[in-house]
Motif scaffolding. Structure first.
Motif, PDB file in Angstrom:
ATOM      1  N   ASP A 140      27.179  56.121 -28.627  1.00  0.00           N
ATOM      2  CA  ASP A 140      28.511  55.935 -29.421  1.00  0.00           C
ATOM      3  C   ASP A 140      29.693  56.557 -28.415  1.00  0.00           C
ATOM      4  N   ALA A 141      29.434  57.825 -28.162  1.00  0.00           N
ATOM      5  CA  ALA A 141      30.310  58.475 -27.315  1.00  0.00           C
ATOM      6  C   ALA A 141      30.931  57.783 -26.066  1.00  0.00           C
ATOM      7  N   LEU A 142      30.043  57.101 -25.457  1.00  0.00           N
ATOM      8  CA  LEU A 142      30.098  56.314 -24.156  1.00  0.00           C
ATOM      9  C   LEU A 142      31.060  54.974 -24.707  1.00  0.00           C
ATOM     10  N   TYR A 143      30.845  54.553 -25.699  1.00  0.00           N
ATOM     11  CA  TYR A 143      31.631  53.241 -26.067  1.00  0.00           C
ATOM     12  C   TYR A 143      32.922  53.662 -26.518  1.00  0.00           C
ATOM     13  N   GLU A 144      33.187  54.757 -27.219  1.00  0.00           N
ATOM     14  CA  GLU A 144      34.457  55.209 -27.706  1.00  0.00           C
ATOM     15  C   GLU A 144      35.391  55.760 -26.397  1.00  0.00           C
ATOM     16  N   ARG A 145      34.843  55.974 -25.575  1.00  0.00           N
ATOM     17  CA  ARG A 145      35.433  56.367 -24.097  1.00  0.00           C
ATOM     18  C   ARG A 145      36.094  55.098 -23.742  1.00  0.00           C
ATOM     19  N   ALA A 155      36.298  45.526 -27.614  1.00  0.00           N
ATOM     20  CA  ALA A 155      35.789  44.685 -28.697  1.00  0.00           C
ATOM     21  C   ALA A 155      35.322  43.376 -28.241  1.00  0.00           C
ATOM     22  N   SER A 156      35.029  43.175 -27.111  1.00  0.00           N
ATOM     23  CA  SER A 156      34.061  41.869 -26.609  1.00  0.00           C
ATOM     24  C   SER A 156      32.768  42.182 -26.067  1.00  0.00           C
ATOM     25  N   ILE A 157      32.230  43.523 -26.080  1.00  0.00           N
ATOM     26  CA  ILE A 157      31.308  44.201 -25.622  1.00  0.00           C
ATOM     27  C   ILE A 157      30.546  45.010 -26.644  1.00  0.00           C
ATOM     28  N   HIS A 158      29.228  44.504 -26.979  1.00  0.00           N
ATOM     29  CA  HIS A 158      28.581  45.461 -27.826  1.00  0.00           C
ATOM     30  C   HIS A 158      28.304  46.697 -27.466  1.00  0.00           C
ATOM     31  N   LYS A 159      28.346  47.682 -28.209  1.00  0.00           N
ATOM     32  CA  LYS A 159      28.384  49.098 -27.993  1.00  0.00           C
ATOM     33  C   LYS A 159      26.805  49.400 -27.384  1.00  0.00           C
ATOM     34  N   ASN A 160      25.851  48.835 -27.662  1.00  0.00           N
ATOM     35  CA  ASN A 160      24.476  48.748 -27.281  1.00  0.00           C
ATOM     36  C   ASN A 160      24.220  48.120 -25.789  1.00  0.00           C
ATOM     37  N   MET A 166      29.313  50.702 -19.362  1.00  0.00           N
ATOM     38  CA  MET A 166      29.560  51.381 -18.007  1.00  0.00           C
ATOM     39  C   MET A 166      30.409  50.810 -17.173  1.00  0.00           C
ATOM     40  N   ARG A 167      30.135  49.446 -16.767  1.00  0.00           N
ATOM     41  CA  ARG A 167      30.644  48.774 -15.954  1.00  0.00           C
ATOM     42  C   ARG A 167      32.343  48.489 -16.167  1.00  0.00           C
ATOM     43  N   ALA A 168      32.609  48.120 -17.394  1.00  0.00           N
ATOM     44  CA  ALA A 168      33.950  48.159 -17.734  1.00  0.00           C
ATOM     45  C   ALA A 168      34.790  49.515 -17.695  1.00  0.00           C
ATOM     46  N   ILE A 169      33.858  50.574 -17.973  1.00  0.00           N
ATOM     47  CA  ILE A 169      34.608  51.832 -17.797  1.00  0.00           C
ATOM     48  C   ILE A 169      34.954  52.094 -16.200  1.00  0.00           C
ATOM     49  N   GLU A 170      33.676  51.773 -15.345  1.00  0.00           N
ATOM     50  CA  GLU A 170      33.900  52.164 -14.154  1.00  0.00           C
ATOM     51  C   GLU A 170      35.259  51.117 -13.481  1.00  0.00           C
ATOM     52  N   ILE A 171      35.272  50.084 -13.866  1.00  0.00           N
ATOM     53  CA  ILE A 171      36.374  49.130 -13.308  1.00  0.00           C
ATOM     54  C   ILE A 171      37.586  49.907 -13.688  1.00  0.00           C
ATOM     55  N   CYS A 172      37.833  50.447 -14.990  1.00  0.00           N
ATOM     56  CA  CYS A 172      39.274  51.171 -15.336  1.00  0.00           C
ATOM     57  C   CYS A 172      39.328  52.346 -14.630  1.00  0.00           C
ATOM     58  N   ARG A 279      24.010  33.714 -27.633  1.00  0.00           N
ATOM     59  CA  ARG A 279      24.901  34.287 -26.611  1.00  0.00           C
ATOM     60  C   ARG A 279      25.438  33.115 -25.605  1.00  0.00           C
ATOM     61  N   GLN A 280      24.569  32.385 -25.109  1.00  0.00           N
ATOM     62  CA  GLN A 280      24.784  31.255 -24.055  1.00  0.00           C
ATOM     63  C   GLN A 280      25.775  30.292 -24.758  1.00  0.00           C
ATOM     64  N   ILE A 281      25.143  29.873 -26.084  1.00  0.00           N
ATOM     65  CA  ILE A 281      25.983  29.048 -26.891  1.00  0.00           C
ATOM     66  C   ILE A 281      27.440  29.478 -26.975  1.00  0.00           C
ATOM     67  N   THR A 282      27.758  30.535 -27.366  1.00  0.00           N
ATOM     68  CA  THR A 282      28.929  31.260 -27.733  1.00  0.00           C
ATOM     69  C   THR A 282      29.650  31.003 -26.194  1.00  0.00           C
ATOM     70  N   TRP A 283      28.941  31.441 -25.348  1.00  0.00           N
ATOM     71  CA  TRP A 283      29.672  31.532 -23.887  1.00  0.00           C
ATOM     72  C   TRP A 283      30.360  30.130 -23.566  1.00  0.00           C
ATOM     73  N   PHE A 284      29.324  29.354 -23.478  1.00  0.00           N
ATOM     74  CA  PHE A 284      29.764  27.851 -23.317  1.00  0.00           C
ATOM     75  C   PHE A 284      30.931  27.213 -24.118  1.00  0.00           C
ATOM     76  N   SER A 285      30.749  27.479 -25.509  1.00  0.00           N
ATOM     77  CA  SER A 285      31.522  27.028 -26.306  1.00  0.00           C
ATOM     78  C   SER A 285      33.005  27.254 -26.177  1.00  0.00           C
TER      79      SER A 285
END
Length: 315
Positions: A140-145, A155-160, A166-172, A279-285
């Motif tokens: 939870d703390a990582l996601y809040e960061r 908003a586009s990544i599930h916290k779990n 981590m990758r998104a935080i690293e890029i930032c 998840r695949q269906i959502t991606w390609f849709s």
């Protein structure tokens, strides 16, 4: 020098939708060769669990980017794009049509659209700091960061999905830019190839789920338990986070450790495969370049031949 774009084709869609059989038949009719677009089929020794093409299917038409690395080797999206582009050039040099086949949407999207700004944003020190932060403070703390740094990406990544968070935080932290902003710029890059992409789709989701269940049962019959046991004994899952998180293997760990029944683990594998298919269906849709073909009734597609004929017209 000609500015004409190289023509490529692709068969995508959720797991167990029949991509391999369709791609092989189209390759025969269109004088093509297949390039795998599957993030796990690149690994040697991970055969049953990744639903690799059979020996007969591999002999039917040339395949590329299958069994190119040991099971514990690191591999990134940018690595895939480089290897795929080499395969394209090789195939085109012989006058053949490159036909991509697989369900790893990110790989295909990056190949078609280009843009690897976020791939260059890597810092092992930052990554280790984030791992330590997660271990000490929790998910939870990582996601809040991440939410504080880049609310849109959060908003586009599930916290779990700790790896992606981590990758998104690293890029930032490394670039000083939001991952969501980089993604937007990447999405605006001009298409690199003259591509035609087919996504196999289902009006009846239960039909797909039944196909997934049957595939899992067949994989078990073909030796999935033994393959997982061998990879575990070889230490592959200890050395590779990617392998350890792969659907088709991790669900069987409780059984092999004597912590749960085989029946329960197989049921969990089926559920995990269904979630992955969603998840695949959502991606390609969400991809405007993907031409949907509903293989369970649309346009009176009643046979495999019907599906092949409609797909051939798209290409």
């Amino acid at each position: 020098m000609s500015n004409e774009k190289i023509k490529i084709a692709a068969i995508t869609g959720p797991t167990a939708s029949g991509k391999t059989a369709l791609a092989i038949e189209l390759a025969k009719r269109l004088d093509g060769e297949i390039i795998s677009c599957d993030s796990m089929q690149i690994y040697r020794g991970m055969d049953v669990g990744t639903a690799k093409p059979t020996k007969e299917e591999l002999k039917a038409v040339p395949h590329h980017l299958i069994d190119i690395l040991p099971a514990d080797a690191p591999y990134s999206c940018s690595d895939y794009v480089k290897d795929a582009e080499k395969a394209i050039q090789d195939i085109v040099s012989r006058g053949k049509l490159p036909i991509f086949c697989g369900g790893t949407g990110l790989y295909l999207d990056r190949l078609l659209k280009g843009g690897n700004e976020d791939e260059a944003a890597c810092d092992e020190g930052v990554r280790e700091e984030l791992k330590k932060y997660h271990a000490e403070n929790g998910t939870d703390a990582l996601y809040e960061r991440l939410s504080a740094l880049d609310p849109e990406a959060a908003a586009s990544i599930h916290k779990n999905n700790v790896k992606r968070v981590m990758r998104a935080i690293e890029i930032c932290l490394v670039t000083g830019q939001k991952k969501s902003d980089i993604d937007k710029r990447n999405s605006e890059i001009t298409d690199k190839y003259d591509h035609r992409v087919i996504t196999l789709a289902f009006n009846n989701r239960e039909l797909l789920y039944n196909r997934i269940d049957r595939r899992v049962d067949i994989m078990v019959e073909q030796g999935l338990i033994e393959e997982t046991k061998r990879l575990m004994a070889d230490g592959v899952f200890e050395r590779s986070v990617t392998a350890a998180q792969a659907i088709g293997y991790k669900e069987l760990f409780p059984y092999l450790r004597g912590e749960d029944s085989l029946e329960n683990c197989i049921d969990e594998l089926k559920r995990a495969s269904r979630r992955y298919a969603k998840r695949q269906i959502t991606w390609f849709s969400g991809k405007d370049y993907a031409h949907k073909i509903y293989i369970d009734g649309e346009r009176d597609l009643k046979t495999f031949e019907d599906i092949v004929n409609i797909s051939q017209k798209v290409f």
